[in-house]
Design an enzyme around this catalytic site. Structure first.
Site, short mmCIF file in Angstrom:
data_model
loop_
_atom_site.label_atom_id
_atom_site.label_comp_id
_atom_site.label_asym_id
_atom_site.label_seq_id
_atom_site.Cartn_x
_atom_site.Cartn_y
_atom_site.Cartn_z
N GLU A 112 0.74 -1.31 0.17
CA GLU A 112 0.16 0.24 0.05
C GLU A 112 0.89 1.33 0.03
OE1 GLU A 112 -3.44 0.63 2.76
OE2 GLU A 112 -2.19 2.26 3.50
N THR B 299 -3.69 4.86 -1.24
CA THR B 299 -4.83 5.34 -0.59
C THR B 299 -5.42 6.64 -0.77
OG1 THR B 299 -3.33 6.64 0.95
CG2 THR B 299 -3.72 4.35 1.62
P1 FAD Z 1 -17.90 0.97 6.90
O1 FAD Z 1 -18.12 -0.04 6.42
O2 FAD Z 1 -18.90 2.14 6.48
O3 FAD Z 1 -18.26 0.78 8.45
C1 FAD Z 1 -18.12 2.15 9.40
C2 FAD Z 1 -19.17 1.88 10.59
O4 FAD Z 1 -20.26 2.02 10.32
C3 FAD Z 1 -18.61 0.76 11.29
O5 FAD Z 1 -18.92 0.82 12.74
C4 FAD Z 1 -19.89 -0.28 10.64
O6 FAD Z 1 -20.40 -1.23 11.62
C5 FAD Z 1 -20.88 1.05 10.40
N1 FAD Z 1 -21.97 0.52 9.56
C6 FAD Z 1 -21.40 0.32 8.19
N2 FAD Z 1 -22.59 0.12 7.29
C7 FAD Z 1 -23.78 0.35 7.98
C8 FAD Z 1 -25.09 0.28 7.63
N3 FAD Z 1 -25.52 0.13 6.29
N4 FAD Z 1 -25.83 0.72 8.63
C9 FAD Z 1 -25.47 0.97 9.75
N5 FAD Z 1 -24.15 0.85 10.18
C10 FAD Z 1 -23.03 0.64 9.16
N6 FAD Z 1 -9.37 5.65 5.17
C11 FAD Z 1 -9.07 6.87 4.30
O7 FAD Z 1 -9.65 7.92 4.48
N7 FAD Z 1 -8.42 6.59 3.10
C12 FAD Z 1 -7.77 5.39 2.74
O8 FAD Z 1 -7.32 5.04 1.74
C13 FAD Z 1 -8.27 4.17 3.61
N8 FAD Z 1 -7.61 2.77 3.34
C14 FAD Z 1 -7.96 1.91 4.20
C15 FAD Z 1 -7.57 0.56 3.97
C16 FAD Z 1 -7.81 -0.65 4.73
C17 FAD Z 1 -7.39 -1.82 4.16
C18 FAD Z 1 -8.57 -0.38 5.93
C19 FAD Z 1 -8.89 -1.49 6.75
C20 FAD Z 1 -9.11 0.99 6.25
C21 FAD Z 1 -8.57 2.12 5.23
N9 FAD Z 1 -9.24 3.12 5.66
C22 FAD Z 1 -8.86 4.35 4.88
C23 FAD Z 1 -9.74 3.58 6.91
C24 FAD Z 1 -11.40 3.57 6.84
O9 FAD Z 1 -11.89 4.50 6.10
C25 FAD Z 1 -11.76 3.71 8.13
O10 FAD Z 1 -11.52 2.61 8.97
C26 FAD Z 1 -13.42 3.96 8.31
O11 FAD Z 1 -13.61 4.37 9.76
C27 FAD Z 1 -14.24 2.83 8.08
O12 FAD Z 1 -14.41 2.51 6.86
P2 FAD Z 1 -15.29 1.18 6.33
O13 FAD Z 1 -14.93 1.19 4.97
O14 FAD Z 1 -15.04 -0.05 7.10
O15 FAD Z 1 -16.62 1.55 6.73
#
Ligand code: FAD
Length: 282
Positions: free
Chosen positions: A16, A47
């Site tokens: 990454e 990212t």
């Molecule tokens: P989601 O899946 O949307 O989840 C976020 C929260 O909302 C969780 O608590 C989940 O349980 C809840 N939730 C999800 N869907 C729903 C729904 N439909 N209804 C109710 N609750 C729900 N961040 C950056 O800014 N840039 C990056 O490039 C980046 N790369 C990353 C790469 C990896 C491999 C990982 C693991 C994380 C990365 N992140 C990045 C961080 C990420 O954006 C954060 O961890 C963020 O807080 C959560 O992202 P997510 O896509 O898991 O969110």
């Protein structure tokens, strides 16, 4: 090539990157990239950040890594603060550039910036916007629970939703205690979610870097061996680095020996640690 095809291989190692924040960092980025190219990663990811001009830097870097270094690329795409139109434009540009893989993410709100109105609340909203007949989409998985989730069960139902929406791979948040990864892998199988799980590995550069990361990820479990390294070498950068790399080598060896075939390294744009780890495990 699509990640769903690449990870059918026996083992994959991937990196990454993030777009350098300042122009002054470009030279160091290029030097580290030059050192990483000969390691021939199976794919790389770039990212995203949810804000203003920086948003498109990751697309530019992804195109460069694809065209000049010949890498298969995953474009991270965050959706918080974005409109459907903005996301549509990025996806169009990515498609035109031949990028086939998107990591669909929510992103984190920046406490120092105003939250702009957007069309998306969750990563799952973004997955619905991605044309899965063209792109291979993946999503994040959080082995120690997303900090906003009430429980691991809640996280699992979100992963199920993402799988049902058609994602082809999950990449985990970084972890140091392999048991949390194995628990997630087992729980996915118990819930009949058979989306490949890619392990996110971070060689720790300093004890301080972890404190900053945990502000976003929530607390990350640390095995006794890592705590000892953090205590013993807190004032000795060189010894800390050496011991930390050794810790990552042991972590990766255990993952590989227990059937984890896809390791994704959060390089922080630095080559040295990843070079040493891959030299030992590949
Ligand atoms: P989601 O899946 O949307 O989840 C976020 C929260 O909302 C969780 O608590 C989940 O349980 C809840 N939730 C999800 N869907 C729903 C729904 N439909 N209804 C109710 N609750 C729900 N961040 C950056 O800014 N840039 C990056 O490039 C980046 N790369 C990353 C790469 C990896 C491999 C990982 C693991 C994380 C990365 N992140 C990045 C961080 C990420 O954006 C954060 O961890 C963020 O807080 C959560 O992202 P997510 O896509 O898991 O969110």
């Amino acid at each position: 090539m699509k990640i769903s095809e690449i990870i059918k291989k026996k083992k994959t190692f991937s990196f990454e990157f993030f777009p350098p924040k300042e122009e002054s960092q470009n030279e160091s980025f290029a030097k580290n990239l030059k050192d990483l190219i000969p390691l021939k990663p199976d794919f790389v990811s770039v990212t995203d950040t949810g804000y203003s001009a920086a948003k498109y830097k990751h697309l530019a870097l992804s195109m460069l890594l694809k065209e000049k270094a010949g890498f298969d690329v995953i474009l991270h795409l965050t959706c918080l603060n974005s409109t459907k139109r903005e996301i549509g434009t990025v996806l169009e540009k990515a498609k035109a550039a031949g990028i086939e893989n998107i990591l669909a993410l929510r992103g984190d709100p920046d406490p120092n910036r105003e939250i702009l109105p957007g069309d998306f609340s969750y990563a799952s909203d973004l997955i619905k916007e991605i044309n899965l007949s063209h792109f291979c989409a993946g999503a994040a998985a959080h082995p120690e629970k997303h900090p906003l989730s009430a429980s691991l069960n809640e996280d699992m139902s979100i992963l199920k939703m993402k799988a049902d929406l058609g994602v082809s791979f999950f990449i985990t948040q970084l972890f140091f205690d392999n048991s949390v990864f194995f628990r997630l892998r087992d729980d996915l199988a118990k819930n009949n979610i058979f989306v490949p799980l890619i392990a996110g590995i971070m060689p720790l550069a300093s004890p301080l870097s972890l404190l900053k990361i945990e502000e976003k990820t929530g607390k990350i479990s640390k095995p006794k061996a890592l705590i000892e390294i953090m205590e013993k070498y807190s004032q000795d950068k060189e010894s800390f680095f050496k011991a930390s790399v050794e810790f990552s080598i042991n972590q990766c060896e255990e993952l590989l020996s227990k059937g984890t075939n896809a390791l994704h390294f959060f390089t922080f744009n630095k080559a040295k640690a990843v070079k040493e780890i891959l030299g030992a495990i590949k």
